[in-house]
Design a protein around this motif. Structure first.
Motif, mmCIF file in Angstrom:
data_model
loop_
_atom_site.group_PDB
_atom_site.id
_atom_site.type_symbol
_atom_site.label_atom_id
_atom_site.label_comp_id
_atom_site.label_asym_id
_atom_site.label_seq_id
_atom_site.Cartn_x
_atom_site.Cartn_y
_atom_site.Cartn_z
ATOM 1 N N ASP A 289 0.859 -1.187 0.000
ATOM 2 C CA ASP A 289 0.000 0.000 0.000
ATOM 3 C C ASP A 289 0.890 1.229 0.000
ATOM 4 O O ASP A 289 2.115 1.129 0.013
ATOM 5 N N GLY A 290 0.256 2.421 -0.019
ATOM 6 C CA GLY A 290 1.037 3.647 -0.079
ATOM 7 C C GLY A 290 1.774 3.817 -1.388
ATOM 8 O O GLY A 290 2.879 4.358 -1.448
ATOM 9 N N THR A 291 1.131 3.385 -2.476
ATOM 10 C CA THR A 291 1.764 3.345 -3.789
ATOM 11 C C THR A 291 2.027 4.746 -4.334
ATOM 12 O O THR A 291 1.238 5.669 -4.119
ATOM 13 N N SER A 292 3.117 4.886 -5.067
ATOM 14 C CA SER A 292 3.393 6.133 -5.767
ATOM 15 C C SER A 292 2.333 6.389 -6.828
ATOM 16 O O SER A 292 1.765 5.455 -7.411
ATOM 17 N N ALA A 293 2.072 7.667 -7.109
ATOM 18 C CA ALA A 293 1.052 8.037 -8.101
ATOM 19 C C ALA A 293 1.425 7.595 -9.512
ATOM 20 O O ALA A 293 0.565 7.567 -10.396
ATOM 21 N N GLU A 294 2.670 7.231 -9.757
ATOM 22 C CA GLU A 294 3.059 6.825 -11.110
ATOM 23 C C GLU A 294 2.504 5.448 -11.492
ATOM 24 O O GLU A 294 2.497 5.076 -12.656
ATOM 25 N N LEU A 591 7.026 5.878 12.821
ATOM 26 C CA LEU A 591 5.593 5.815 12.560
ATOM 27 C C LEU A 591 5.359 5.878 11.055
ATOM 28 O O LEU A 591 5.962 6.703 10.364
ATOM 29 N N GLU A 592 4.470 5.022 10.559
ATOM 30 C CA GLU A 592 4.122 5.019 9.135
ATOM 31 C C GLU A 592 2.624 5.250 8.973
ATOM 32 O O GLU A 592 1.821 4.602 9.646
ATOM 33 N N VAL A 593 2.267 6.148 8.056
ATOM 34 C CA VAL A 593 0.875 6.393 7.708
ATOM 35 C C VAL A 593 0.775 6.343 6.186
ATOM 36 O O VAL A 593 1.483 7.080 5.494
ATOM 37 N N LYS A 594 -0.108 5.468 5.671
ATOM 38 C CA LYS A 594 -0.217 5.310 4.223
ATOM 39 C C LYS A 594 -1.680 5.208 3.809
ATOM 40 O O LYS A 594 -2.512 4.702 4.571
ATOM 41 N N SER A 641 -10.512 0.310 -5.395
ATOM 42 C CA SER A 641 -10.117 0.003 -4.017
ATOM 43 C C SER A 641 -9.709 1.269 -3.292
ATOM 44 O O SER A 641 -9.285 2.266 -3.899
ATOM 45 N N LYS A 642 -9.851 1.211 -1.979
ATOM 46 C CA LYS A 642 -9.291 2.238 -1.102
ATOM 47 C C LYS A 642 -8.704 1.526 0.102
ATOM 48 O O LYS A 642 -9.275 0.555 0.609
ATOM 49 N N GLN A 643 -7.545 2.008 0.520
ATOM 50 C CA GLN A 643 -6.810 1.315 1.566
ATOM 51 C C GLN A 643 -6.060 2.323 2.416
ATOM 52 O O GLN A 643 -5.520 3.312 1.905
ATOM 53 N N GLY A 644 -6.041 2.086 3.714
ATOM 54 C CA GLY A 644 -5.278 2.912 4.630
ATOM 55 C C GLY A 644 -4.594 2.035 5.663
ATOM 56 O O GLY A 644 -5.105 0.955 6.019
ATOM 57 N N SER A 645 -3.442 2.466 6.149
ATOM 58 C CA SER A 645 -2.709 1.675 7.133
ATOM 59 C C SER A 645 -1.956 2.583 8.092
ATOM 60 O O SER A 645 -1.617 3.732 7.772
ATOM 61 N N LEU A 646 -1.698 2.048 9.280
ATOM 62 C CA LEU A 646 -0.950 2.742 10.323
ATOM 63 C C LEU A 646 0.013 1.740 10.928
ATOM 64 O O LEU A 646 -0.401 0.644 11.338
ATOM 65 N N GLY A 647 1.291 2.081 10.972
ATOM 66 C CA GLY A 647 2.277 1.124 11.458
ATOM 67 C C GLY A 647 3.346 1.751 12.322
ATOM 68 O O GLY A 647 3.596 2.964 12.268
ATOM 69 N N LYS A 664 -8.851 -2.306 4.077
ATOM 70 C CA LYS A 664 -8.918 -2.262 2.616
ATOM 71 C C LYS A 664 -10.321 -2.629 2.173
ATOM 72 O O LYS A 664 -10.913 -3.588 2.673
ATOM 73 N N GLU A 665 -10.848 -1.858 1.229
ATOM 74 C CA GLU A 665 -12.156 -2.144 0.647
ATOM 75 C C GLU A 665 -12.019 -2.165 -0.870
ATOM 76 O O GLU A 665 -11.487 -1.230 -1.468
ATOM 77 N N VAL A 666 -12.486 -3.241 -1.479
ATOM 78 C CA VAL A 666 -12.415 -3.404 -2.927
ATOM 79 C C VAL A 666 -13.841 -3.588 -3.450
ATOM 80 O O VAL A 666 -14.526 -4.562 -3.092
ATOM 81 N N ASP A 667 -14.281 -2.659 -4.294
ATOM 82 C CA ASP A 667 -15.661 -2.639 -4.784
ATOM 83 C C ASP A 667 -15.683 -2.946 -6.278
ATOM 84 O O ASP A 667 -14.747 -2.609 -7.012
ATOM 85 N N GLY A 668 -16.777 -3.582 -6.737
ATOM 86 C CA GLY A 668 -16.934 -3.882 -8.157
ATOM 87 C C GLY A 668 -16.499 -5.279 -8.532
ATOM 88 O O GLY A 668 -16.331 -5.576 -9.722
ATOM 89 N N ILE A 669 -16.346 -6.166 -7.539
ATOM 90 C CA ILE A 669 -15.952 -7.545 -7.850
ATOM 91 C C ILE A 669 -17.191 -8.346 -8.267
ATOM 92 O O ILE A 669 -18.325 -7.987 -7.953
ATOM 93 N N SER A 670 -16.966 -9.430 -8.977
ATOM 94 C CA SER A 670 -18.047 -10.307 -9.440
ATOM 95 C C SER A 670 -17.805 -11.714 -8.911
ATOM 96 O O SER A 670 -16.657 -12.133 -8.702
ATOM 97 N N THR A 671 -18.883 -12.453 -8.713
ATOM 98 C CA THR A 671 -18.737 -13.834 -8.260
ATOM 99 C C THR A 671 -17.970 -14.681 -9.272
ATOM 100 O O THR A 671 -17.352 -15.682 -8.902
#
Length: 862
Positions: A289-294, A591-594, A641-647, A664-671
């Motif tokens: 997580d905490g990926t670069s915008a590139e 401390l890490e926040v992402k 997806s949207k994801q946040g973490s604290l470490g 982490k929440e991932v929306d739009g998945i199919s069975t």
């Protein structure tokens, strides 16, 4: 004194003064630092002489004009400034020519305040001549070939390259200005842990340096996709490298890059072996997580592999074999600016049967171990005949245009081939499968440094994945022909501007076009489908990176704007903010926040678990956001997806302790993309999953020994509004995962041993009793309990490995190794599902893990 005598003396002094004035007037006054050609033309007029020379030799030369004097004195001055060879042929004719060697002299200064740079190393490339600058930054060298390249290096500065001709001795010596070497902000290392070669960066990403890689339990080589599974939060619940689950996500939600090229195939032997040669892979970056915008794509995680990127002066390479395959690799320098890399690997499984191969075959082709619910075997005499082989090949051209511009061209080809026949003798039934799976990709990059602060990277690639297979079931009564092709092209431009020593500004643009086709033809019942689609994505992104002078605060923030167009169905704008922050609370506590928003438009669907005898059942498809229902073309939204973490990370001496919580929440998945094996297998409902997790790692190491304990908690639930109940456990809901392992190094011997434990995955059982089959529907179907209301038994596996390094000769090193997977031969059930036999009776199919699996390897490097 008589008047006549005084007049004579005055006349003498007057004549002498006029003579001196006349002598000085013979040379015309010139400004300093003028063209040598212009100057000697004037000398020809002033002294009535002729000079013979080659225009190309003298044209670029400049000189400081001397004070007036005799011609010989002027020529001596020119000779000292330019080190030209000047010969007098007669009283009127002279020749000027270049010498083959020169004496050089220069002062090395920084380009900021022109302070001297003492101790800088000065090398004449291609020779053993070298020196260092003195306390004033000055150096001299004599008799250096005029065209020789000079390299000057100093800690904290970028290397500087000049020719000897540029530094021809002058009085004073030439000035050379050093450019400061700015470092990228995200290369601050936090800790090296678990084993040598594994490093955690300040931004939370993990890098693997394959050259420095030590040992991990069960591994004989730094297999990229096996190594990443040693990290908390990353596992493969079916023991394959082609199905890696990062924080509860499916494998198709991972972005896998090789030399910045997106890969759609990552494994051999249907996922049991990585498809990427580790010996030319220089380093690997794993991002949870905490990926670069590139980066776009990969809503679960990123695995980015980079092959060796530096031109070495000498040839290097290696070769080796184990009980599955043999390989060779190397780099051939063609010149100082050009080199060629290659690697090739091929299985030996179609030539030799080994214990390792037999275990892999048993693991891959086990879905025929069919039992009914009473536990009685229905197929008691089965003959199997398989012809299987795989190979991969990579090539790379490295070209250093100059010190500021470097071009790289990469190529990779991955191939799996299978002919498989299975006969149930007592049933007189034969099933046949033929499969060819390939990934062919090539791309190039151009890295340019335009100024001390501004650089760019241009990348373009083409990636092509093909799955072509045919399955003949029950003596050919049913024939299934299936083809899946993915073609992706992409162009990406990154620009980096170093605002100052603490701030970096990244901007960029990426265009990608993905075309996917799916062809299916079934003879019984008759069905044919040919689905094609194209998605084009334009993305712009920008982010700022900051590192405080004492590196106490390191932060990166930005965003990515995507415009996605499916040429048949939809277009959509998606905004993705990104944040990555690291702050040192105390000298040893960080401390890490992402946080991040991401999306992806490619998915892998699973039609039937038993497709192709359960060997290869996944196909790539595009998001379509459609509302209609077309057989073979399910509704697949853009996955977001949207994801946040604290470490917190504690690092002191030999101890490292890391604790990280995330959501982490991932929306739009199919069975159809999740591998359901129950009443919801074919419905195509759209929903989401959310994961709440905790990852803990404690590691102690010294010069010889490293031991670690890791624990991961993962609460992973689906939400589907059209399924009852709406919320139920994810197919990848592995609540608890524990690893305890250690490595020991003594001189040339490396040992590793470890044990892995995790709770069983969820699955769905049929209801109890005689009413578990619904005969009122066509076709007849199984009646299941609530989705994923049961769990498989816990998984436990112990692995070990040993590697010994030794020298065969001065230039040849060797490595011998042995490994054992599943030392105690524990039978772990990886998956359980159900189907109806020809008599409409429920049969149970269990996928079992690898058993006791030994492996041997031998390698040489030179």
């Amino acid at each position: 004194m008589p008047k006549t005598r005084r007049n004579s003396i005055l006349l003498f002094y007057l004549i002498l003064l006029l003579a001196l004035f006349s002598s000085r007037a013979q040379v015309k006054s010139f400004p300093k630092n003028i063209s040598l050609v212009s100057y000697i033309r004037q000398l020809e007029k002033d002294f009535d002489v002729k000079f013979s020379y080659v225009d190309e030799d003298l044209q670029p030369l400049l000189v400081d004009t001397p004070e007036a004097g005799s011609l010989e004195a002027i020529l001596d001055n020119i000779r000292n400034q330019t080190q030209l060879i000047i010969k007098k042929l007669s009283n009127r004719y002279y020749t000027l020519s270049k010498s083959t060697t020169v004496d050089i002299c220069a002062y090395v200064l920084d380009n900021y305040s022109e302070n001297s740079a003492p101790g800088a190393s000065v090398e004449v490339l291609g020779s053993s001549i070298s020196t260092v600058t003195d306390a004033n930054g000055r150096f001299t060298l004599d008799n250096i070939p005029r065209k020789a390249s000079i390299r000057i290096k100093h800690l904290g500065f970028k290397p500087k390259y000049v020719t000897a001709e540029d530094l021809v001795s002058k009085n004073p010596c030439s000035k050379l200005l050093f450019n400061l070497n700015y470092q990228q902000l995200d290369e601050v290392v936090v800790f090296k842990f678990l084993t040598t070669g594994l490093t955690k960066q300040t931004d939370g990403s993990i890098t693997v340096n394959t050259e420095d890689f030590g040992i991990l339990p069960g591994l004989l080589e730094p297999d990229v996709l096996q190594t990443v599974q040693a990290l908390p939060g990353i596992k493969s619940i079916d023991e394959t490298v082609s199905d890696i689950n990062i924080r509860g996500g499916t494998n198709d939600q991972n972005l896998i890059l090789w030399d910045d090229i997106k890969m759609y195939q990552s494994g051999h032997f249907f996922g049991l072996i990585s498809a990427f040669n580790p010996y030319l892979t220089e380093h690997v970056t794993i991002i949870k997580d905490g990926t670069s915008a590139e980066y776009g794509d990969g809503v679960s995680g990123i695995i980015s592999m980079q092959s060796k990127n530096k031109i070495e002066g000498n040839f290097f390479g290696g070769a080796g074999f184990n009980m599955i395959s043999a390989d060779v690799h190397g780099q051939v320098p063609i010149s100082e600016k050009l080199a060629f890399q290659f690697s090739a690997r091929r299985s030996i499984t179609d030539l030799v049967n080994t214990p390792t191969y037999n275990q892999f075959v048993k693991r891959a082709f086990q879905d025929t171990d069919v039992e009914d619910v009473s536990g009685q075997s229905s197929d008691t005499n089965i003959n199997q005949d398989e012809t299987f082989y795989f190979y991969d090949f990579t090539a790379k051209v490295l070209y250093d245009i100059n010190e500021q511009h470097k071009a790289r061209f990469s190529f990779i080809n991955i191939n799996n081939n299978l002919d498989y026949t299975e006969t149930a003798v007592n049933l007189a039934r034969t099933d046949q499968s033929n499969l060819n799976q390939t990934n062919l990709s090539f791309g190039g990059t151009l890295e340019s440094i335009w100024t001390d602060r501004f650089s760019t990277k241009l990348n373009a690639y083409y990636s092509n994945y093909n799955l072509d297979s045919e399955n003949r079931i029950n003596n050919g009564q049913q024939i299934l022909d299936q083809r899946n092709e993915v073609i992706e092209t992409s162009v990406k431009l990154n620009t980096n501007y170093q605002l100052n020593t603490n701030l970096n500004w990244l901007n960029g643009y990426q265009f990608s076009e993905v075309g996917i086709s799916n062809f299916t033809d079934v003879t019984q019942p008759p069905f044919e489908s040919n689905i094609k689609g194209v998605i084009r994505t334009n993305s712009i992104y920008s982010e700022i990176s900051y590192a405080s002078p004492n590196k106490k605060l390191v932060a990166r923030g930005g965003g990515r704007l995507n415009y996605i167009v499916n040429v048949q169905y939809f277009d959509e704008f998606i905004v993705e903010p990104r944040l990555n922050l690291s702050y040192s609370l105390y000298p040893n506590l960080q401390l890490e926040v992402k946080g991040e928003f991401k999306n992806q438009t490619t998915n892998q669907i699973i039609d039937l678990e038993q497709n192709f005898l359960g060997i290869e059942k996944r196909r790539w498809m595009l998001s379509n956001n459609k509302n209609d229902t077309i057989p073979g073309n399910p509704n697949l939204p853009v996955v977001k997806s949207k994801q946040g973490s604290l470490g917190l990370n504690y690092d002191k001496g030999r101890w490292f302790v890391g604790l990280e919580g995330y959501y982490k929440e991932v929306d739009g998945i199919s069975t159809v993309t999740q591998g359901f094996q129950n009443q919801n297998q074919f419905n195509g409902e759209i929903g989401k999953y959310d994961v709440k997790g905790l990852e803990f790692l404690i590691n102690y190491k010294n010069s010889y020994f490293s031991t670690w304990f890791s624990y991961a908690y993962n609460l992973n639930n689906y939400t589907f509004e059209d399924i009852v109940p709406n919320v139920f456990p994810n197919n990848l809901d592995i609540r608890h995962t524990i690893t305890f392992a250690g490595t020991y190094t003594y001189k040339n011997l490396k040992l590793g041993v470890g044990i892995n434990y995790r709770t069983g995955k969820p699955f769905t059982e049929p209801i109890d009793g005689l009413d578990s089959v619904d005969f009122t529907t066509f076709p007849v179907s199984i009646i299941y309990k609530e989705p994923n209301s049961s769990r498989l038994p816990d998984y436990v596996r112990a692995d070990a490995s040993a590697i010994y390094n030794f020298n065969i000769s001065n230039g040849v090193k060797a490595t011998a190794g042995v490994s054992i997977l599943n030392i105690f031969n524990k039978e772990n059930i990886l998956n359980t599902y159900y189907k109806l036999n020809d008599r409409d009776e429920i049969v149970t199919i269990e996928n079992v893990s690898l058993g006791f699996t030994p492996n041997l390897s031998f390698r040489v490097s030179f």
